[in-house]
Scaffold this active site. Structure first.
Site, mmCIF file in Angstrom:
data_model
loop_
_atom_site.group_PDB
_atom_site.id
_atom_site.type_symbol
_atom_site.label_atom_id
_atom_site.label_comp_id
_atom_site.label_asym_id
_atom_site.label_seq_id
_atom_site.Cartn_x
_atom_site.Cartn_y
_atom_site.Cartn_z
ATOM 1 N N HIS A 22 -25.685 2.505 -9.524
ATOM 2 C CA HIS A 22 -25.314 2.374 -8.508
ATOM 3 C C HIS A 22 -25.185 2.275 -6.903
ATOM 4 O O HIS A 22 -26.654 3.327 -7.667
ATOM 5 C CB HIS A 22 -24.176 3.417 -8.930
ATOM 6 C CG HIS A 22 -24.005 4.806 -8.658
ATOM 7 N ND1 HIS A 22 -25.299 5.174 -9.896
ATOM 8 C CD2 HIS A 22 -25.248 6.027 -8.010
ATOM 9 C CE1 HIS A 22 -25.687 6.909 -9.215
ATOM 10 N NE2 HIS A 22 -25.441 6.771 -8.050
ATOM 11 N N TYR A 131 -22.826 -20.691 4.465
ATOM 12 C CA TYR A 131 -21.938 -19.767 4.907
ATOM 13 C C TYR A 131 -21.424 -19.566 3.350
ATOM 14 O O TYR A 131 -20.846 -18.446 2.655
ATOM 15 C CB TYR A 131 -21.000 -19.238 5.867
ATOM 16 C CG TYR A 131 -21.176 -19.683 7.212
ATOM 17 C CD1 TYR A 131 -22.500 -18.817 7.811
ATOM 18 C CD2 TYR A 131 -20.570 -20.567 7.286
ATOM 19 C CE1 TYR A 131 -23.352 -19.155 9.157
ATOM 20 C CE2 TYR A 131 -21.995 -20.718 9.025
ATOM 21 C CZ TYR A 131 -22.959 -20.323 9.552
ATOM 22 O OH TYR A 131 -22.841 -19.860 10.675
ATOM 23 N N GLY A 132 -21.976 -19.957 1.998
ATOM 24 C CA GLY A 132 -21.810 -19.402 0.479
ATOM 25 C C GLY A 132 -22.535 -18.254 0.246
ATOM 26 O O GLY A 132 -22.466 -18.105 -1.558
ATOM 27 N N ASN A 133 -23.678 -17.728 0.366
ATOM 28 C CA ASN A 133 -23.660 -16.011 1.045
ATOM 29 C C ASN A 133 -23.429 -15.263 -0.204
ATOM 30 O O ASN A 133 -22.340 -14.551 0.934
ATOM 31 C CB ASN A 133 -25.221 -16.032 1.498
ATOM 32 C CG ASN A 133 -25.810 -17.388 1.732
ATOM 33 O OD1 ASN A 133 -26.520 -17.604 0.749
ATOM 34 N ND2 ASN A 133 -25.996 -17.446 2.543
#
Length: 145
Positions: A22, A131-133
């Site tokens: 986590h 900007y697909g990150n």
């Protein structure tokens, strides 16, 4: 193949998801991201879009409920523009699995790169959207016998 595990989840990615604790972060990068320059643990998921991977990943982990932003995306460079449909595609999947997820945080390009260096792993996808990150932060996995 495993029952209940999406076929877009490779054995290597399943292992990474299992190893993450986590608070660990996972970068789902577009196809052009310089992953090998930033992180020593890189997985390839060529030809698979980020939203398809999110849809395979999110039934297997929880998002961190104890941080303000468990979902982070790269902001546009000054003078450039974002295509809002990219974030909408991702948010549709995120909200399908975790409808109470806070809004996506946008961070500057080089700040995103710094996060990628500290991430548990980077998954290079087949995503071609500019900007697909995206970074997702793993939460505490509920334990039930």
């Amino acid at each position: 193949m495993l029952i209940g595990v999406s076929p877009v989840i490779s054995p290597e990615l399943l292992s990474i998801l299992h190893q993450m604790g986590h608070g660990d972060e996972l970068v789902l990068s577009d196809a052009f991201f310089p992953a090998y320059s930033f992180n020593g643990r890189v997985i390839r998921s060529d030809g698979i879009s980020v939203d398809a991977l999110l849809d395979g990943i999110l039934p297997l982990i929880t998002l961190d409920e104890y941080v303000a932003s468990p979902v982070i995306m790269m902001d546009a460079v000054s003078g450039d523009t974002l295509d809002p449909s990219v974030e909408r595609r991702y948010r549709t999947v995120i909200e399908k699995h975790y409808p109470k997820t806070p809004a996506t945080e946008r961070i500057e390009r080089f700040a995103f790169y710094e996060r990628a260096k500290r991430a548990f792993a980077v998954v290079i996808t087949g995503e071609t959207a500019k900007y697909g990150n995206i970074i997702i932060k793993k939460g505490v996995t509920p334990f039930k016998l």
